[in-house]
Every structure is written in C-alpha cells, then in structure tokens.
Write a protein that holds these residues in place. Structure first.
Motif, short mmCIF file in Angstrom:
data_model
loop_
_atom_site.label_atom_id
_atom_site.label_comp_id
_atom_site.label_asym_id
_atom_site.label_seq_id
_atom_site.Cartn_x
_atom_site.Cartn_y
_atom_site.Cartn_z
N SER A 1 0.84 -1.20 0.00
CA SER A 1 0.00 0.00 0.00
C SER A 1 0.87 1.24 0.00
O SER A 1 2.10 1.16 0.01
N GLY A 2 0.23 2.40 0.01
CA GLY A 2 0.89 3.67 -0.21
C GLY A 2 2.21 3.87 0.51
O GLY A 2 2.30 3.66 1.71
N MET A 3 3.22 4.29 -0.24
CA MET A 3 4.56 4.64 0.23
C MET A 3 5.42 3.43 0.58
O MET A 3 6.55 3.58 1.05
N MET A 4 4.92 2.22 0.33
CA MET A 4 5.74 1.03 0.52
C MET A 4 6.64 0.81 -0.69
O MET A 4 6.42 1.38 -1.76
N GLN A 5 7.62 -0.03 -0.53
CA GLN A 5 8.55 -0.39 -1.60
C GLN A 5 8.54 -1.91 -1.73
O GLN A 5 8.74 -2.63 -0.75
N ILE A 6 8.28 -2.43 -2.94
CA ILE A 6 8.28 -3.87 -3.15
C ILE A 6 9.28 -4.25 -4.22
O ILE A 6 9.79 -3.39 -4.95
N SER A 7 9.57 -5.54 -4.33
CA SER A 7 10.52 -6.07 -5.31
C SER A 7 9.82 -7.06 -6.22
O SER A 7 8.83 -7.69 -5.83
N PRO A 8 10.33 -7.24 -7.45
CA PRO A 8 9.75 -8.26 -8.33
C PRO A 8 9.82 -9.64 -7.69
O PRO A 8 10.68 -9.92 -6.86
N ASP B 1 5.78 -9.18 -11.91
CA ASP B 1 6.75 -9.31 -13.00
C ASP B 1 7.67 -8.09 -13.15
O ASP B 1 8.51 -8.05 -14.05
N GLY B 2 7.51 -7.11 -12.27
CA GLY B 2 8.38 -5.95 -12.30
C GLY B 2 7.91 -4.83 -13.21
O GLY B 2 8.54 -3.77 -13.27
N LYS B 3 6.78 -5.02 -13.90
CA LYS B 3 6.26 -3.98 -14.79
C LYS B 3 5.29 -3.08 -14.03
O LYS B 3 4.59 -3.54 -13.10
N PRO B 4 5.19 -1.79 -14.40
CA PRO B 4 4.25 -0.90 -13.72
C PRO B 4 2.83 -1.46 -13.79
O PRO B 4 2.40 -2.01 -14.82
N THR B 5 2.10 -1.35 -12.70
CA THR B 5 0.74 -1.87 -12.66
C THR B 5 -0.05 -1.16 -11.56
O THR B 5 0.47 -0.26 -10.88
N LYS B 6 -1.29 -1.58 -11.40
CA LYS B 6 -2.14 -1.06 -10.33
C LYS B 6 -2.81 -2.23 -9.64
O LYS B 6 -3.24 -3.19 -10.29
N TRP C 1 -3.95 1.26 -5.70
CA TRP C 1 -2.55 1.60 -5.47
C TRP C 1 -1.78 1.37 -6.77
O TRP C 1 -1.92 0.30 -7.39
N SER C 2 -0.98 2.34 -7.21
CA SER C 2 -0.15 2.15 -8.40
C SER C 2 1.24 1.72 -7.97
O SER C 2 1.73 2.09 -6.90
N ILE C 3 1.88 0.92 -8.80
CA ILE C 3 3.24 0.44 -8.54
C ILE C 3 4.08 0.75 -9.78
O ILE C 3 3.73 0.31 -10.89
N ASP C 4 5.15 1.53 -9.61
CA ASP C 4 5.99 1.86 -10.77
C ASP C 4 7.07 0.81 -10.96
O ASP C 4 7.17 -0.15 -10.18
N ALA C 5 7.89 0.99 -11.98
CA ALA C 5 8.91 -0.01 -12.31
C ALA C 5 9.94 -0.17 -11.21
O ALA C 5 10.59 -1.22 -11.12
N ALA C 6 10.08 0.84 -10.37
CA ALA C 6 11.03 0.76 -9.26
C ALA C 6 10.45 0.10 -8.03
O ALA C 6 11.12 -0.08 -7.03
N GLY C 7 9.15 -0.25 -8.08
CA GLY C 7 8.50 -0.91 -6.95
C GLY C 7 7.91 0.04 -5.94
O GLY C 7 7.49 -0.40 -4.86
N LYS C 8 7.84 1.34 -6.24
CA LYS C 8 7.26 2.30 -5.32
C LYS C 8 5.74 2.28 -5.43
O LYS C 8 5.19 2.34 -6.53
N VAL C 9 5.04 2.19 -4.28
CA VAL C 9 3.59 2.11 -4.25
C VAL C 9 3.02 3.49 -3.92
O VAL C 9 3.44 4.13 -2.95
N ARG C 10 2.07 3.93 -4.75
CA ARG C 10 1.49 5.26 -4.60
C ARG C 10 -0.04 5.19 -4.65
O ARG C 10 -0.62 4.28 -5.22
N ASN C 11 -0.68 6.21 -4.09
CA ASN C 11 -2.13 6.35 -4.10
C ASN C 11 -2.59 6.97 -5.42
O ASN C 11 -2.05 8.00 -5.85
N VAL C 12 -3.58 6.36 -6.07
CA VAL C 12 -4.19 6.92 -7.27
C VAL C 12 -5.70 6.72 -7.18
O VAL C 12 -6.18 5.92 -6.38
#
Length: 422
Positions: A307-314, A367-372, A409-420
């Motif tokens: 969830s928001g402001m977390m960091q995840i890995s592939p 898979d490491g690709k940006p997603t929601k 929650w959006s997740i960018d390629a770097a694994g950062k989770v943001r609110n959308v």
C-alpha cells in the motif's frame, strides 16, 4: 470466462482446502526461490540470556514502532495534537483484525473529558414508563454481552473524494476504522427496564463532552437487538479517548452514533433534529439536495500491503488487507493486479464475523512492470463495493462522508507504491 463471470467472481466452491494448500505450496516455493535472504545458519543468532524483570504491564518491543497520526481535516496531516480533530490507526502495521486499544482511531469534537466513574450518571427518560438515573455500579450489575465489531468514522476515506495525493499511506486514507471486542449492557434490557412506550420510534443519545454531541437514532429491530451501553473494550475498561466510563455502541452504523461519555438517552416518536444531524453529518448530493440519516456504514475493503509509500521487489509478494460491512458478514473479496481488468478471489482469514473486519490475502508474483492493484468486497446481503467512477456518479464530489469506493494503489517499475484514484 465472460465479463459477467469476472464481475461476480469465482464461486465459493472453487476456493477449497486443497486449492489453498496448493497455492500455499506454490507461494512457499516462490519465496524460497526468490529470496536469498532467508536464514540458513544460526551463527549470528544471539545467545540466550536472562530477560527483563516482570512489571505491572507489558510494553511493546523496542523494535516495534507503531503509532497513530494526528490530522486536522482532509489533506491536513501530521499536525500538532492541539490542532487535531482525529488520530488515525496504522492499518498497514496491524496483523489479524483486532485493533489494540491504544491504537484505536480517535475522532473528537472537544477533546477528551476526565470523568470519575463513581460520579458519572446516565439519565434515561422521555416516552418511558419509569424514568431512571443510573450509576456505573447499576450498569455493571446488569446482564452483559460481548461481541467483536468494527467502528468507523463517517469521514474515513475522505482523502480521495476529489483528488488523490500520491504521498499518503493506507493509514492516511483508511485509518478511521477499528475493530474491538465490546462489552456492555444490551440496549434491549434497558428498554424493558424503563418500559419504553411502543409509540417511541427514536432515541436521542447525548455525550458528556464539551461539545455535547447528541444524535437521533431510529429504534429499529436491528438497533434494539444489537446496540449496547458499552463499558468494556478488548477485555478492559474503555480508554478515556474512546468513551470511558460509558459509551453507546451500535454495530455497523456510523461511528458518530456510538456516542462517547454517554450521559443521556431520551425516547420519542420522531427524530430530535440536533445540530449534529442538520449542520453536520449530512451529504450534499449531485442534484443539490442533502441526504440526512445515512446511518449505515457500507461494504468496504482496502489492501494494506502493498500500500501507499511502501517499496516492493519483483517476484513473490503477499497481498493482504481488510474488508468490512455494516450489513453483516463479508462474503467474498477479489483482488486485481492489473488495474481492475481481471480479478482473482482472495482467501478470507477466519473468523469471518458479522459487522467485523475480515482479513484477506492473496499470493502474487509481480513481474516488475508498472501496474495497479485494487480490491473489492461483497457482503452476505449482496452489496458489492463500487468502483470510484460509479461511486462518484451516484454521490458526486461535494460530499464528505461515507466514502467507500475501491482503493487503487499504483506500482511503478522501481516498486514504489502510490495512491491513485483509479
């Protein structure tokens, strides 16, 4: 699978014990294969040694840092407690479903009064045969009940009504809900004791704080059967911020009806129309009209990790969150990892109780690709949590309370989770 089948989700029969074991085994394999950090030696494990002496109560571990955050209104966060109107629970750090008493969210209109229970009195009057003034000793001598149920502020989720700040956590967006074991006197027992007139259809509940918060509550069969005058929370007396020594508690209904520091119940044949249901706690709709007495908390859910402001890995990630409904039990929860295009049924962790938060989880390999990622829930009465677009179409953007749209929650390629928003 058709679109209709995707919307309804898999049948409950498809989620079997065998399926759970297979999924768990697959998840364990993914963890073992993808995380080299798993311990494979005891070399660095500290030696055993005598611990601290016993004390009067147990502190949290020095390695656990968990706290509420004060807020002054939508978007006004991390303020000085003097300026705060509420304090939000850290949902992202909880396990299970029970909220520790000291981390229960707080909503206050005039601070927390210091009430001596020996001097506290509750007046019960109005359309009754026998008006009474009750002490706490009187109430504790009466039959009691206990139940697990959630309590939620009507302002929960207000961060996302119009805009989506991307730097918030799930504590910011959904931290105004908590689940506890509540203990107290059944309202039905008190009604019989004072002999409430059958023509009485409403009850006024008033608190003993500086704001004199008072609400009109309909005397439906549901309210009579489930409400209580609560003096216990998680096995101990209520904490002062949560209504000590006595509060009304109505499972499934908006939190401001569960009046804290309860000092008066008055019965009548019509709503009492206090300022709290005229100037406050009404909804301005898209047609310009205002909705009053929108009392029940709707079916809701939120993913608490990731969830928001977390960091995840592939690789393997365990998706988990909470679902709840003021109508009864949660029936199912679905999770989408592709922005609500497709859905997968999540596991519901036992126990699944009526009007209590239910934890859900799902095994997910990113898979490491940006997603929601997003969750949606449904309850036993068939109510389904709406998407944001349909929710706003019905409610508009000028309202403030009862926000229950799906949380994305959006997740960018770097694994950062943001609110959308979607």
């Amino acid at each position: 699978m058709t679109n209709d089948q995707e919307a309804a989700g898999p049948s409950p029969d498809s989620v079997s014990r065998r399926g759970f074991l297979v999924a768990s085994a697959g998840a364990a394999g993914a963890v073992a294969a993808g995380q080299a950090a798993l311990a494979d030696t005891l070399v660095d494990v500290p030696a055993r040694e005598p611990g601290d002496v016993l004390g009067a109560y147990s502190e949290r571990s020095e390695y656990v840092h968990i706290a509420r955050i004060p807020e002054a209104g939508p978007g006004v966060r991390n303020v000085d407690p003097v300026d705060a109107i509420n304090s939000k629970a850290p949902l992202d750090q909880f396990v299970g479903t029970i909220t520790p008493s000291d981390l229960h969210y707080v909503r206050s209109h005039a601070g927390t009064p210091n009430i001596d229970p020996a001097k506290h009195r509750v007046l019960v009057h109005g359309m009754v045969a026998k008006p009474l003034v009750l002490t706490m000793a009187d109430l504790r001598a009466m039959p009691s009940i206990s139940r697990l149920a959630f309590l939620e502020c009507t302002g929960n989720g207000w961060e996302n009504w119009k805009t989506a700040p991307d730097d918030v956590t799930v504590q910011n967006t959904h931290g105004l809900v908590s689940t506890h074991e509540w203990t107290g006197v059944p309202l039905s027992f008190l009604l019989d004791l004072v002999g409430v007139d059958r023509a009485s259809r409403w009850m006024l509940a008033e608190g003993d704080d500086g704001a004199a918060v008072a609400r009109s509550i309909p005397l439906t069969d549901e309210v009579i059967g489930e409400a209580m005058l609560a003096y216990g929370q998680n096995g101990e007396p209520l904490r002062p911020a949560h209504g000590f020594p006595l509060r009304l508690f109505i499972p499934g209904f908006e939190g401001n009806l569960s009046i804290k520091w309860l000092r008066r119940l008055k019965f009548g044949d019509q709503p009492f129309m206090t300022r709290w249901e005229t100037a406050r706690y009404t909804q301005l709709l898209t047609n310009g009209k205002a909705r009053q007495f929108q009392l029940r908390q709707e079916v809701n859910s939120v993913i608490t990790s990731p969830s928001g402001m977390m960091q995840i890995s592939p690789g393997y990630n365990r998706v988990t969150g909470l679902a709840w409904s003021g109508y009864g039990k949660i029936d199912w929860v679905e999770v989408s990892a592709d922005g609500a295009k497709t859905w997968n049924r999540a596991r519901l962790n036992e126990p699944v109780l009526s009007k209590a938060q239910t934890r859900f989880d799902l095994d997910w390999v990113w898979d490491g690709k940006p997603t929601k990622i997003v969750s949606r829930s449904a309850d036993e009465k068939g109510n389904v949590q709406p998407g944001r677009k349909s929710f706003i179409a019905a409610m508009g953007e000028n309202a403030l309370f009862h926000y229950s749209a799906q949380q994305t929650w959006s997740i960018d390629a770097a694994g950062k989770v943001r609110n959308v928003l979607d």
